[in-house]
Every structure is written in C-alpha cells, then in structure tokens.
Design a protein around this motif. Structure first.
Motif, PDB file in Angstrom:
ATOM      1  N   LEU A   1       0.844  -1.214   0.000  1.00 19.70           N
ATOM      2  CA  LEU A   1       0.000   0.000   0.000  1.00 19.70           C
ATOM      3  C   LEU A   1       0.871   1.253   0.000  1.00 19.70           C
ATOM      4  O   LEU A   1       0.462   2.304  -0.485  1.00 19.70           O
ATOM      5  CB  LEU A   1      -0.919   0.009   1.225  1.00 19.70           C
ATOM      6  CG  LEU A   1      -2.128  -0.913   1.126  1.00 19.70           C
ATOM      7  CD1 LEU A   1      -2.739  -1.150   2.498  1.00 19.70           C
ATOM      8  CD2 LEU A   1      -3.173  -0.318   0.183  1.00 19.70           C
TER       9      LEU A   1
ATOM     10  N   SER B   1       0.316   5.501   0.250  1.00 16.50           N
ATOM     11  CA  SER B   1      -1.115   5.773   0.034  1.00 16.50           C
ATOM     12  C   SER B   1      -1.942   5.475   1.281  1.00 16.50           C
ATOM     13  O   SER B   1      -2.985   6.084   1.500  1.00 16.50           O
ATOM     14  CB  SER B   1      -1.642   4.937  -1.142  1.00 16.50           C
ATOM     15  OG  SER B   1      -1.690   3.580  -0.782  1.00 16.50           O
TER      16      SER B   1
ATOM     17  N   TYR C   1      -3.124   8.330   3.261  1.00  9.70           N
ATOM     18  CA  TYR C   1      -4.106   9.261   2.673  1.00  9.70           C
ATOM     19  C   TYR C   1      -5.458   8.609   2.375  1.00  9.70           C
ATOM     20  O   TYR C   1      -6.356   9.277   1.878  1.00  9.70           O
ATOM     21  CB  TYR C   1      -3.525   9.856   1.384  1.00  9.70           C
ATOM     22  CG  TYR C   1      -2.218  10.553   1.616  1.00  9.70           C
ATOM     23  CD1 TYR C   1      -2.171  11.796   2.262  1.00  9.70           C
ATOM     24  CD2 TYR C   1      -1.016   9.977   1.238  1.00  9.70           C
ATOM     25  CE1 TYR C   1      -0.965  12.429   2.505  1.00  9.70           C
ATOM     26  CE2 TYR C   1       0.200  10.600   1.474  1.00  9.70           C
ATOM     27  CZ  TYR C   1       0.219  11.829   2.101  1.00  9.70           C
ATOM     28  OH  TYR C   1       1.403  12.457   2.352  1.00  9.70           O
ATOM     29  N   LEU C   2      -5.570   7.314   2.642  1.00 10.10           N
ATOM     30  CA  LEU C   2      -6.841   6.640   2.360  1.00 10.10           C
ATOM     31  C   LEU C   2      -7.680   6.549   3.636  1.00 10.10           C
ATOM     32  O   LEU C   2      -7.152   6.236   4.704  1.00 10.10           O
ATOM     33  CB  LEU C   2      -6.574   5.227   1.818  1.00 10.10           C
ATOM     34  CG  LEU C   2      -5.923   5.173   0.432  1.00 10.10           C
ATOM     35  CD1 LEU C   2      -5.318   3.786   0.175  1.00 10.10           C
ATOM     36  CD2 LEU C   2      -6.927   5.494  -0.652  1.00 10.10           C
TER      37      LEU C   2
ATOM     38  N   LYS D   1     -10.419   6.697  -1.189  1.00 14.68           N
ATOM     39  CA  LYS D   1     -10.193   8.117  -1.495  1.00 14.68           C
ATOM     40  C   LYS D   1     -11.407   8.477  -2.344  1.00 14.68           C
ATOM     41  O   LYS D   1     -11.502   8.050  -3.519  1.00 14.68           O
ATOM     42  CB  LYS D   1      -8.881   8.282  -2.280  1.00 14.68           C
ATOM     43  CG  LYS D   1      -8.564   9.700  -2.657  1.00 14.68           C
ATOM     44  CD  LYS D   1      -7.955  10.452  -1.503  1.00 14.68           C
ATOM     45  CE  LYS D   1      -7.623  11.882  -1.908  1.00 14.68           C
ATOM     46  NZ  LYS D   1      -7.180  12.677  -0.767  1.00 14.68           N
TER      47      LYS D   1
ATOM     48  N   ARG E   1     -11.906   8.786  -6.230  1.00 15.65           N
ATOM     49  CA  ARG E   1     -10.612   8.474  -6.853  1.00 15.65           C
ATOM     50  C   ARG E   1     -10.313   6.977  -6.844  1.00 15.65           C
ATOM     51  O   ARG E   1     -10.029   6.392  -7.875  1.00 15.65           O
ATOM     52  CB  ARG E   1      -9.515   9.240  -6.088  1.00 15.65           C
ATOM     53  CG  ARG E   1      -8.117   9.076  -6.627  1.00 15.65           C
ATOM     54  CD  ARG E   1      -7.876  10.016  -7.763  1.00 15.65           C
ATOM     55  NE  ARG E   1      -6.469  10.020  -8.124  1.00 15.65           N
ATOM     56  CZ  ARG E   1      -5.957   9.255  -9.090  1.00 15.65           C
ATOM     57  NH1 ARG E   1      -6.720   8.470  -9.774  1.00 15.65           N
ATOM     58  NH2 ARG E   1      -4.663   9.310  -9.365  1.00 15.65           N
ATOM     59  N   LEU E   2     -10.377   6.376  -5.660  1.00 13.48           N
ATOM     60  CA  LEU E   2      -9.931   4.978  -5.545  1.00 13.48           C
ATOM     61  C   LEU E   2     -10.587   4.255  -4.369  1.00 13.48           C
ATOM     62  O   LEU E   2     -10.733   4.821  -3.281  1.00 13.48           O
ATOM     63  CB  LEU E   2      -8.408   4.954  -5.360  1.00 13.48           C
ATOM     64  CG  LEU E   2      -7.750   3.601  -5.164  1.00 13.48           C
ATOM     65  CD1 LEU E   2      -7.805   2.754  -6.432  1.00 13.48           C
ATOM     66  CD2 LEU E   2      -6.299   3.770  -4.715  1.00 13.48           C
TER      67      LEU E   2
ATOM     68  N   VAL F   1     -10.046   0.605  -2.293  1.00 15.34           N
ATOM     69  CA  VAL F   1      -9.139  -0.540  -2.123  1.00 15.34           C
ATOM     70  C   VAL F   1      -9.813  -1.567  -1.218  1.00 15.34           C
ATOM     71  O   VAL F   1     -10.320  -1.215  -0.141  1.00 15.34           O
ATOM     72  CB  VAL F   1      -7.782  -0.116  -1.516  1.00 15.34           C
ATOM     73  CG1 VAL F   1      -6.854  -1.324  -1.393  1.00 15.34           C
ATOM     74  CG2 VAL F   1      -7.122   0.966  -2.336  1.00 15.34           C
TER      75      VAL F   1
ATOM     76  N   ILE G   1     -11.831   3.840 -10.057  1.00 17.73           N
ATOM     77  CA  ILE G   1     -10.933   2.675 -10.014  1.00 17.73           C
ATOM     78  C   ILE G   1     -11.111   1.912  -8.704  1.00 17.73           C
ATOM     79  O   ILE G   1     -11.161   2.507  -7.621  1.00 17.73           O
ATOM     80  CB  ILE G   1      -9.455   3.109 -10.144  1.00 17.73           C
ATOM     81  CG1 ILE G   1      -9.228   3.792 -11.491  1.00 17.73           C
ATOM     82  CG2 ILE G   1      -8.505   1.917 -10.006  1.00 17.73           C
ATOM     83  CD1 ILE G   1      -7.875   4.432 -11.637  1.00 17.73           C
TER      84      ILE G   1
ATOM     85  N   LEU H   1      -9.387  -1.386  -6.534  1.00 21.14           N
ATOM     86  CA  LEU H   1      -8.177  -2.207  -6.459  1.00 21.14           C
ATOM     87  C   LEU H   1      -8.365  -3.290  -5.408  1.00 21.14           C
ATOM     88  O   LEU H   1      -8.682  -2.988  -4.255  1.00 21.14           O
ATOM     89  CB  LEU H   1      -6.975  -1.314  -6.091  1.00 21.14           C
ATOM     90  CG  LEU H   1      -5.678  -2.030  -5.723  1.00 21.14           C
ATOM     91  CD1 LEU H   1      -5.121  -2.836  -6.884  1.00 21.14           C
ATOM     92  CD2 LEU H   1      -4.628  -1.020  -5.257  1.00 21.14           C
TER      93      LEU H   1
ATOM     94  N   MET I   1      -6.464  -5.919  -3.294  1.00 21.88           N
ATOM     95  CA  MET I   1      -5.106  -6.258  -2.874  1.00 21.88           C
ATOM     96  C   MET I   1      -5.209  -7.492  -1.995  1.00 21.88           C
ATOM     97  O   MET I   1      -5.777  -7.430  -0.910  1.00 21.88           O
ATOM     98  CB  MET I   1      -4.507  -5.089  -2.108  1.00 21.88           C
ATOM     99  CG  MET I   1      -3.048  -5.296  -1.800  1.00 21.88           C
ATOM    100  SD  MET I   1      -2.309  -3.826  -1.115  1.00 21.88           S
ATOM    101  CE  MET I   1      -1.940  -2.905  -2.574  1.00 21.88           C
TER     102      MET I   1
ATOM    103  N   LYS J   1      -2.378  -8.124  -6.909  1.00 28.00           N
ATOM    104  CA  LYS J   1      -3.232  -6.940  -7.056  1.00 28.00           C
ATOM    105  C   LYS J   1      -4.007  -7.013  -8.362  1.00 28.00           C
ATOM    106  O   LYS J   1      -3.494  -7.525  -9.356  1.00 28.00           O
ATOM    107  CB  LYS J   1      -2.373  -5.676  -7.035  1.00 28.00           C
ATOM    108  CG  LYS J   1      -1.701  -5.442  -5.694  1.00 28.00           C
ATOM    109  CD  LYS J   1      -0.861  -4.197  -5.678  1.00 28.00           C
ATOM    110  CE  LYS J   1       0.559  -4.455  -6.077  1.00 28.00           C
ATOM    111  NZ  LYS J   1       1.418  -3.286  -5.966  1.00 28.00           N
TER     112      LYS J   1
ATOM    113  N   ILE K   1      -6.677  -4.502 -10.691  1.00 21.63           N
ATOM    114  CA  ILE K   1      -7.429  -3.259 -10.894  1.00 21.63           C
ATOM    115  C   ILE K   1      -8.806  -3.618 -11.460  1.00 21.63           C
ATOM    116  O   ILE K   1      -8.917  -4.421 -12.374  1.00 21.63           O
ATOM    117  CB  ILE K   1      -6.684  -2.333 -11.882  1.00 21.63           C
ATOM    118  CG1 ILE K   1      -5.375  -1.832 -11.277  1.00 21.63           C
ATOM    119  CG2 ILE K   1      -7.567  -1.190 -12.360  1.00 21.63           C
ATOM    120  CD1 ILE K   1      -5.485  -0.658 -10.341  1.00 21.63           C
TER     121      ILE K   1
END
Lengths: 183, 367
Positions: free
Chosen positions: A74, A77, A80-81, A108, A111-112, A114, A147, A149, A151, A162, A164
């Motif tokens: 990770l 990131s 910031y998540l 996020k 944005r993302l 996970v 997006i 992800l 993991m 991983k 996407i």
C-alpha cells in the motif's frame, strides 16, 4: 445506472453497519456464507490494519506478517486513504430503485477504492469464483470512484497479488430490476 | 460350490501353477509347525510358574530361547524362497525405472529444470520491463503533479514579491504590469527518469498518453488571486508590516495545503500505476538448502551443536517417532529444511543450494 443520495458513514461499528438499511454485496451472498478459519483470519488482518485498537492479537504469528506485507504494497497511500467507510446510495435503473450499502476497506472518495483480502489461492481464480469484481463495482459506483483495487495476500504463494477493477454497473443494474422498488 | 479347479489362464504354465500350489501347501504346513512350536514354548513358561529353583528356571529359559531361534530359522528358510523367487524379481523392475535412480529420467528432469530456468529468466526480464514501464508511468504522472505544484508556488512567490515590493514603496503597479511579471515565471522542468530496460519509443508512448497540466489556466488562476490581493492595497498600505506578515502566512498555508494534496495524489497514483502491472508468471523451480555431509567427528559435533542451539525453531521441521533413534543425519536434514525457509546458516557447517522440479506429495502433479 443513476447513482444518487450518496452518504458516507464514518466511525460506525460493524454491527451497526449490518443493521443499516440497504442491499450490500455480502447480503446478496449471505445464504452461501459460512465463516471459515480462512475468512476469520482475513477479518483479523483487516482489523489489525484498519482498526488496530480492536485487534486482540489472536493468531498474531500469522496476522502480523500478512498485514506487514499488505502495508508494504500500500506504501504511502495508506496515510491518505480513509479506513472502514460505510456508504449508502440510491442505485436507479430502468425506473427501479435499489437502496445500496457497502463498507469500504480503504477509500479516497471519487478516486480509488481498495479492498483487502486474504486468500488461500490465486486472486484471479477467487475473483472468478466469488465475483469480487462485482463487489468492487458496487463500492466504486457508490463512492463515484473510477478505479477499484483488490489487494490480496495469497497464503499459498505468500505473495501479495493486485487486480485493478474498472467498475461495471451491469450486475447492480440487474439487482435494481430484481430487488428494487419503483422509483 | 465345486471342488474343481478353474482352468489355468493362458499366461500361467502348468509348472508355475504347481509351484504355487506347492508354495501354498508349504505355507500351511509351516504355519501348523510354527503354531505347535509356539504352544510348546508357552507351556515351558507356564510350567515354570510353580518352580522355585533358579537353576531349573534358567535351564528352561535357555531351552525356550533355543527353540525360538529354531523357529526363526525355519521361518526364514521358507520366506527367503519368496524373497528370492517373487519379491526380488518384481522389485528389480521397479528399481530399473525408479525416478531416483533412472539415468534417463534424471536427464529429462534436468532438461525440464534447465528449460524452466531459461523461461523463468525470460519472465523475470519481461517483468522487470513491465515494472519499469509502470514506474515510468507513475514518474510522469507524479512528475507533472510536482511541476504543477512547483509552478504554482513560483507564481505565488512572485505575486507576494510584487505585493511586498509595492507596499514597501507605497506605489501600486498597474495590473497589466503584474500579469507581465507572472508571464515571466518559468515552468519548472520534470525530474529526469533513468531507464535501464525500456526503450525511448515505449517511454514516448507513455509520456504522450498522460495529459500535461494546463499551465495557462494555472497562470490565470494565480493572476486572479493577485488581483484579489491588490483590492486591499490601500488598506494594507496603512499597516505595511502586518499586512506583509499576513500575506506571507497565508501563502505558506496555501503552499502546505497544496503540498499535502500533491503528496496524497502522488501516493495514490503510484499505488494504482504499480498495481496495473500484470506480471508474467514464471515457471516454478523448487530451491532447497542442504547441509553438506562431511564424514568427520568435527562435522558431527557441529551438527549436534547447531541442532541444540536452534532446537526451538526447528520444532516444525522435526518428524521423529522415537527421539531415542534420532540420528545426526536426520539433524542435518532438519537444519537444511530450516535454512531453506529462513536463509540462516550454522557455524562449522557448509550449505549447498539445490534446484529441482517440485511435485505435489499426493498427486505427483508438478507444482
């Protein structure tokens, strides 16, 4: 599919999230789900990474190395998540409305998304078998994130894999028609 | 039920069939003989129950042992025929093709291993290339973020410099002049990426696929901020020092905010970009470490010492039914397995790395 009325719910205990109104990917699979030693290990890894204050250090000899490996991947990131964010939203398709809910591991907004998993085999095979791509699509659609992800820690190879996921609304559109109410 | 014998299969000769019948007869006779002998021996022991004379007891025990030796000899005379006539010839075929000893099998296994190594090396090279492509993509994406951040900061520094100079001099410059000064701020350059595998063409394709920041828009945005700042020029002129300090503080806060946003964006971009890399799966080669055997007392001492020192950590590798029968060779094996997983080494012992094909234990499938 139209997504509206998005609401984020932070710092909500998992039991309270379960009581929230809405259809989640897990609730659709609830009949099939029987907690196993593997899924319990996954929960412990989640707790240790995202809510360490709640982790009781059981199975620490397995949990800590797995968590360490996932954190390594990770990278920065992780700082910031947002962690363990519940989301509710209205999914609307062909005039039918589905109240959606999901609990995202790491986010996020816009944005993302996970999702962390601990698997006994390869990620690609697990996605085929358990439709994790549809789960991630729900999270992405509900948080307007382009997006997703996954993991995953593969216990067999002892490596992090991983994948996407580009959100595909088809599965959730079908759920709107199958389980929704007229909008 | 009938006592008639079934017809002989064509692959069995009459002589062979007779031999088996003789064998069965011999086995039955022997069993009868041994059973009788076993009963007779048990009687010897039972008769001793009432005997208190140790001489007679010793005499009977000697007889008992002698009879037991005779039993073993008689049994061996029969079973050795089976060993020689049946078991050994059948096992000889197994041995001929035993994967551990068959030269052609080993040649083919080594060939497979060699091919796997070649493919693994090619896969690793390709994966390095794919990873470097991912790294370059992240470098360009994050590079543009860094350039945007640096350019914004340079523009804001210029605005602050203009405003501070004008306040100090007590002269307000014309908006047109301020715009001109912003135009003179140069766009910083992106940091260089040192590629080791990927080609210039591949780099160009990635570079061109990533949108650049719109520097004109950034300049206009900061220009607007400057116009806003100058709206209070007359008021700030009355208290120059405090006004300048306030503007410097505000610029610093904006800079920190921008930096945090850029750091967050860069970290997430890196995570996404590196996760997009789909690596080629390399064939697996099982590597294991073995303690090199040296037939000497020093080697044996070193094995025992390493075994005792690491006994707790070796626990998962030790498979003994009887600790009293644990040999030094077994200790060396366990140390090798432990070293395979941990990479540890042991004082006074030489380790060698072995590569082999890995098969699953139960299904003989290649891993």
């Amino acid at each position: 599919m139209i997504v509206s009325n998005i609401k984020y719910h932070r710092d909500i205990p998992f039991d309270d999230y379960l009581k929230m109104n809405g259809v989640s990917f897990s609730s659709l699979k609830a009949d099939e789900f029987i907690p196993s030693a593997g899924s319990m290990l996954g929960s412990k890894v989640h707790t240790y990474i995202n809510e360490p204050e709640k982790y009781d250090y059981s199975d620490a000899e397995m949990v800590i190395p797995i968590a360490k490996e996932l954190r390594k991947h990770l990278g920065d990131s992780f700082t910031y998540l947002e962690k363990e964010v519940a989301v509710t939203a209205d999914f609307q398709h062909n005039g039918m409305l589905l109240k959606y809910k999901g609990r995202v591991d790491l986010l996020k907004i816009g944005r993302l998304v996970v999702d962390i998993k601990v698997l006994s085999g390869s990620l690609v095979k697990a996605v085929e078998r358990f439709n994790y791509d549809k789960q991630l699509s729900g999270y992405c659609l509900g948080t307007e994130s382009p997006i997703g992800l996954i993991m995953a820690f593969n216990k067999l190879s002892k490596k992090v894999e991983k994948l996407i996921i580009k959100p595909d609304p088809t599965f959730w559109e079908y759920q709107c028609v199958r389980m929704g109410v007229p909008a | 039920m009938t006592n008639e014998l079934a017809p002989l299969p064509q692959s069995v000769s009459v002589e062979q069939a007779n031999a088996w019948i003789t064998l069965a007869e011999g086995k039955n006779n022997l069993m009868q003989h041994l059973s009788a002998q076993a009963l007779a021996m048990q009687k010897i022991l039972i008769d001793l129950n009432k005997c208190e004379d140790y001489r007679k007891i010793d005499e009977s025990l000697a007889t008992y042992r002698k009879q037991h030796d005779e039993m073993v000899k008689t049994r061996k005379a029969f079973t050795s025929q089976i060993e020689k006539g049946i078991i050994q010839p059948l096992m000889a075929k197994e041995k001929e093709v035993d994967p551990k000893e068959n030269p052609l099998y080993n040649e083919m296994a080594n060939k497979s291993l060699q091919k796997r190594k070649e493919e693994a090396a090619a896969a690793e090279k390709e994966n390095q290339r794919l990873r470097e492509l991912g790294e370059f993509k992240a470098h360009v994406q994050n590079g543009w973020l860094a350039v945007e951040l640096a350019y914004t900061k340079a523009l804001r520094d210029k605005v602050l410099e203009n405003y501070t100079t004008d306040l100090s001099a007590g002269v307000r410059r014309r908006i047109e002049d301020t715009t001109l000064t912003l135009d003179s701020v140069e766009i910083p350059k992106m940091e260089k990426f040192t590629a080791s595998i990927i080609t210039r063409e591949e780099m160009a394709a990635i570079y061109n696929s990533i949108p650049k920041p719109n520097f004109d828009d950034i300049c206009v945005k900061i220009g607007t901020e400057q116009v806003d700042m100058y709206r209070n020029f007359e008021s700030d002129l009355k208290n120059k020092e405090q006004a300048i300090a306030h503007q410097k503080n505000a610029a610093l806060l904006k800079e920190k905010d921008d930096e945090n946003k850029a750091k967050s964006e860069a970290a997430i971009t890196t995570l996404i970009t590196t996760s997009e890399v789909v690596e080629v799966v390399a064939p697996k080669i099982k590597k294991s470490v073995k303690v090199v055997i040296v037939e000497s007392p020093e080697w044996a001492k070193a094995v025992i010492a390493a075994f005792i020192t690491n006994l707790n950590d070796l626990a998962p590798y030790i498979r003994v039914k009887s600790w009293s029968k644990l040999s030094i060779g077994q200790m060396a094996d366990y140390l090798g397995k432990y070293a395979t997983d941990t990479g540890d080494s042991f004082a006074g012992l030489q380790l060698e790395e072995l590569e082999k094909l890995a098969f699953t234990k139960h299904q003989n499938q290649l891993i």
